[in-house]
Design an enzyme around this catalytic site. Structure first.
Site, PDB file in Angstrom:
ATOM      1  CB  SER A   1      -0.938  -0.001   1.212  1.00  0.00           C
ATOM      2  OG  SER A   1      -0.205  -0.163   2.411  1.00  0.00           O
TER       3      SER A   1
ATOM      4  CG  ASN B   1      -4.150  -4.876  12.683  1.00  0.00           C
ATOM      5  OD1 ASN B   1      -3.609  -4.738  11.588  1.00  0.00           O
ATOM      6  ND2 ASN B   1      -4.512  -6.055  13.168  1.00  0.00           N
TER       7      ASN B   1
ATOM      8  CB  THR C   1     -41.259  25.406  -8.679  1.00  0.00           C
ATOM      9  OG1 THR C   1     -42.382  25.848  -9.447  1.00  0.00           O
ATOM     10  CG2 THR C   1     -41.144  26.277  -7.435  1.00  0.00           C
ATOM     11  CG  HIS C   2     -42.217  21.972 -11.466  1.00  0.00           C
ATOM     12  ND1 HIS C   2     -42.526  20.661 -11.185  1.00  0.00           N
ATOM     13  CD2 HIS C   2     -42.905  22.723 -10.565  1.00  0.00           C
ATOM     14  CE1 HIS C   2     -43.392  20.616 -10.171  1.00  0.00           C
ATOM     15  NE2 HIS C   2     -43.621  21.858  -9.776  1.00  0.00           N
TER      16      HIS C   2
ATOM     17  CB  SER D   1     -14.783  25.377 -29.073  1.00  0.00           C
ATOM     18  OG  SER D   1     -14.755  24.604 -30.262  1.00  0.00           O
TER      19      SER D   1
ATOM     20  CE  LYS E   1     -19.342  25.486 -27.691  1.00  0.00           C
ATOM     21  NZ  LYS E   1     -20.607  25.034 -27.155  1.00  0.00           N
TER      22      LYS E   1
ATOM     23  CG  ASN F   1     -17.406  25.256 -24.225  1.00  0.00           C
ATOM     24  OD1 ASN F   1     -18.506  25.655 -24.602  1.00  0.00           O
ATOM     25  ND2 ASN F   1     -16.547  24.668 -25.025  1.00  0.00           N
TER      26      ASN F   1
ATOM     27  CD  GLU G   1     -19.418  21.740 -19.248  1.00  0.00           C
ATOM     28  OE1 GLU G   1     -20.010  20.991 -20.023  1.00  0.00           O
ATOM     29  OE2 GLU G   1     -18.478  22.469 -19.590  1.00  0.00           O
TER      30      GLU G   1
ATOM     31  CE1 TYR H   1      -6.352  -3.572   8.525  1.00  0.00           C
ATOM     32  CE2 TYR H   1      -5.423  -5.757   8.171  1.00  0.00           C
ATOM     33  CZ  TYR H   1      -5.579  -4.433   7.776  1.00  0.00           C
ATOM     34  OH  TYR H   1      -4.962  -3.981   6.634  1.00  0.00           O
TER      35      TYR H   1
ATOM     36  CD  GLN I   1      -2.925  -2.541   2.001  1.00  0.00           C
ATOM     37  OE1 GLN I   1      -2.267  -2.765   3.007  1.00  0.00           O
ATOM     38  NE2 GLN I   1      -2.605  -3.031   0.826  1.00  0.00           N
TER      39      GLN I   1
ATOM     40  CE  LYS J   1      -4.304   2.728   4.580  1.00  0.00           C
ATOM     41  NZ  LYS J   1      -5.272   1.632   4.597  1.00  0.00           N
TER      42      LYS J   1
HETATM   43  N1  ARG Z   1      -1.193  -1.368   5.181  1.00  0.00           N
HETATM   44  C1  ARG Z   1      -2.180  -1.861   6.067  1.00  0.00           C
HETATM   45  C2  ARG Z   1      -3.504  -1.149   5.808  1.00  0.00           C
HETATM   46  O1  ARG Z   1      -3.497  -0.207   5.117  1.00  0.00           O
HETATM   47  C3  ARG Z   1      -1.758  -1.629   7.487  1.00  0.00           C
HETATM   48  C4  ARG Z   1      -2.308  -2.634   8.455  1.00  0.00           C
HETATM   49  C5  ARG Z   1      -1.750  -3.957   8.189  1.00  0.00           C
HETATM   50  N2  ARG Z   1      -2.090  -4.888   9.200  1.00  0.00           N
HETATM   51  C6  ARG Z   1      -1.988  -6.210   9.000  1.00  0.00           C
HETATM   52  N3  ARG Z   1      -2.317  -6.964   9.954  1.00  0.00           N
HETATM   53  N4  ARG Z   1      -1.584  -6.687   7.863  1.00  0.00           N
HETATM   54  O2  ARG Z   1      -4.540  -1.545   6.275  1.00  0.00           O
END
Ligand code: ARG
Length: 457
Positions: free
Chosen positions: A20, A107, A152-153, A274, A280, A282, A287, A314, A319, A322
């Site tokens: 990660s 964890n 409205t509408h 454009s 144009k 835009n 948007e 966990y 993971q 993120k």
């Molecule tokens: N990189 C892991 C995550 O983002 C960290 C926690 C990992 N824990 C484990 N028991 N493998 O969740």
């Protein structure tokens, strides 16, 4: 880190799916702050010697400045930010680095890092939203008397003021801010020291680490602390609602800036041309803001689905929290900044708004209200009579104030020439003085209230 039990290293594909670091390096600051707080606490609790603690803190500061400076080499083989930092710490200070992980696990570490990161992000959003609100309040003051059609509408309904329309968004954004504050308050409990899932046998002081990291208290259940990501979901949910608000305003800006409406002109800075049609302009920024809700809401849905059905505590599934969240947060940050720029630069075409406000029989309700007030007609009957007046105007191809008094008397005897006063759009908005109504006076008062509120918070 767990070489003791393994005979071979991971497959290259395993490394790729497992690592990660490419995205969680984003919270290196939070990770290092957490480790410093943990080391300081370990020493206070008599678990680390002062020498070891000092070496760890100094080493962590060094790691931090290497990452800040861009000279740090991240390694995929080391999986994530936690292990990358710890491995570098070991290079720098040797054996004491291995004592840092006492009484904690990745964890609780990742839960703490992410909470700190989400908290920082929320603080940034709150600041950004308030800046946007202030920009809108300024426009509301300037345009308190600017009459435009209210819809409205998407059909002309009753005249309103542009200031009132701006302040509608200020209210929505105000609730967005309050939602973010609520999410911040709920997330502000520290997972650190929950260890892998069951707590630890070391005599750690979780109050101390919680305090050092600006949390209100430590989390009360170690399983909950490492297993839930509701704090991310809640932030994404707040972000989705906020993005939805921005999307609606963007849509209005797109419509208003067309040649057919001409209510506003977006500045060159937030428009594009454009490559084939030279005329144009835009509204690309509007948007794109309109579209950001897709990714933000998508992140919420995505993480909700990752989390559903996961047994405690966990699992590596988590993971996956993120990347989507980072993308959503970046998107909202950018959308807020772009909207603030657009509103700041926006040119309001008062005449076009005023002309449009008068079309579509927008003061029909004023005529009905006049009949109720001046001729004691029950509102339902007044509604019917006004409908007939509108039909007549439509037949003659004029607006309500284009009808003669004879025309009106033909519709209903009780109408007299005083009625013309209420048929103008200016008088219509001026008369809407009920609390929360669109009258310029109300708009000025509400703008002043918001100014004061935004200055004091
Ligand atoms: N990189 C892991 C995550 O983002 C960290 C926690 C990992 N824990 C484990 N028991 N493998 O969740």
């Amino acid at each position: 880190m767990w070489g003791g039990r393994f005979a071979s290293g991971p497959d290259a594909i395993m490394e790729e799916i497992n690592a990660s670091i490419d995205f969680d390096k984003r919270f290196y600051k939070q990770d290092i702050e957490g480790s410093k707080a943990h080391a300081t606490m370990l020493e206070a609790a008599g678990i680390l010697t002062k020498e070891d603690k000092d070496a760890i803190i100094k080493g962590l500061d060094q790691v931090r400045s290497e990452i800040d400076a861009g000279s740090f080499t991240f390694s995929r083989a080391l999986e994530d930010i936690h292990m990358n930092v710890e491995a570098r710490l070991k290079d720098l200070i040797g054996e004491p680095a291995g004592r840092l992980h006492t009484g904690r696990s990745r964890n609780d570490q990742v839960a703490t890092d992410f909470k700190l990161y989400v908290r920082d992000t929320i603080d940034m959003f709150i600041g950004q939203i308030k800046t946007l609100q202030l920009e809108m309040v300024k426009r509301a003051e300037e345009e308190a008397d600017t009459v435009m059609p209210g819809f409205t509408h998407l059909q002309s309904a009753q005249p309103v003021t542009f200031g009132h329309h701006m302040l509608a968004y200020v209210e929505m954004l105000g609730r967005d801010v309050s939602r973010f504050y609520g999410a911040r308050k709920r997330l502000n409990e520290c997972p650190l020291g929950s260890a892998a899932l069951a707590g630890t046998s070391f005599p750690i002081d979780r109050e101390m680490t919680a305090g050092a990291l600006g949390f209100e208290r430590p989390t009360a259940n170690s399983l909950d602390a490492v297993a839930d990501r509701d704090f991310v979901l809640e932030a994404l949910s707040c972000a989705s609602i906020c993005a939805m608000h921005l999307s609606r305003l963007s849509e209005e800006l797109v419509i208003w800036s067309t040649a057919q409406f001409r209510f506003v002109t977006l500045s060159d800075k937030f428009s594009t041309g454009s490559s084939i049609m030279p005329q144009k302009r835009n509204p690309d920024a509007a948007e794109l803001i309109r579209a950001k809700i897709g990714r933000i809401m998508g992140a919420l849905t995505s993480l909700m689905i990752v989390m559903k059905g996961l047994p405690l505590a966990y699992s590596k599934d988590m993971q996956e929290d993120k990347e989507v969240a980072f993308d959503a947060f970046d998107s909202l940050g950018l959308a807020l900044a772009a909207m603030t720029g657009m509103i700041n630069d926006l040119k309001v075409n008062r005449e076009a708004m005023r002309d449009a406000a008068g079309s579509g029989f927008s003061t029909a309700t004023d005529l009905a209200d006049w009949l109720v007030r001046e001729a004691n007609v029950p509102f339902r009957d007044a509604h019917h009579i006004t409908g007939a007046a509108v039909a007549k105007a439509e037949e003659k191809g004029c607006d309500l104030d284009g009808l003669t008094i004879e025309d009106l008397k033909e519709v209903d005897e009780r109408i007299d020439s005083r009625v013309f006063k209420v048929l103008s759009v200016e008088n219509s908005v001026k008369s809407r003085t009920s609390y929360g109504g669109t009258s310029p006076k109300n708009v000025r008062e509400q703008a002043a209230r918001w100014k004061e509120q935004l200055a004091s918070s």
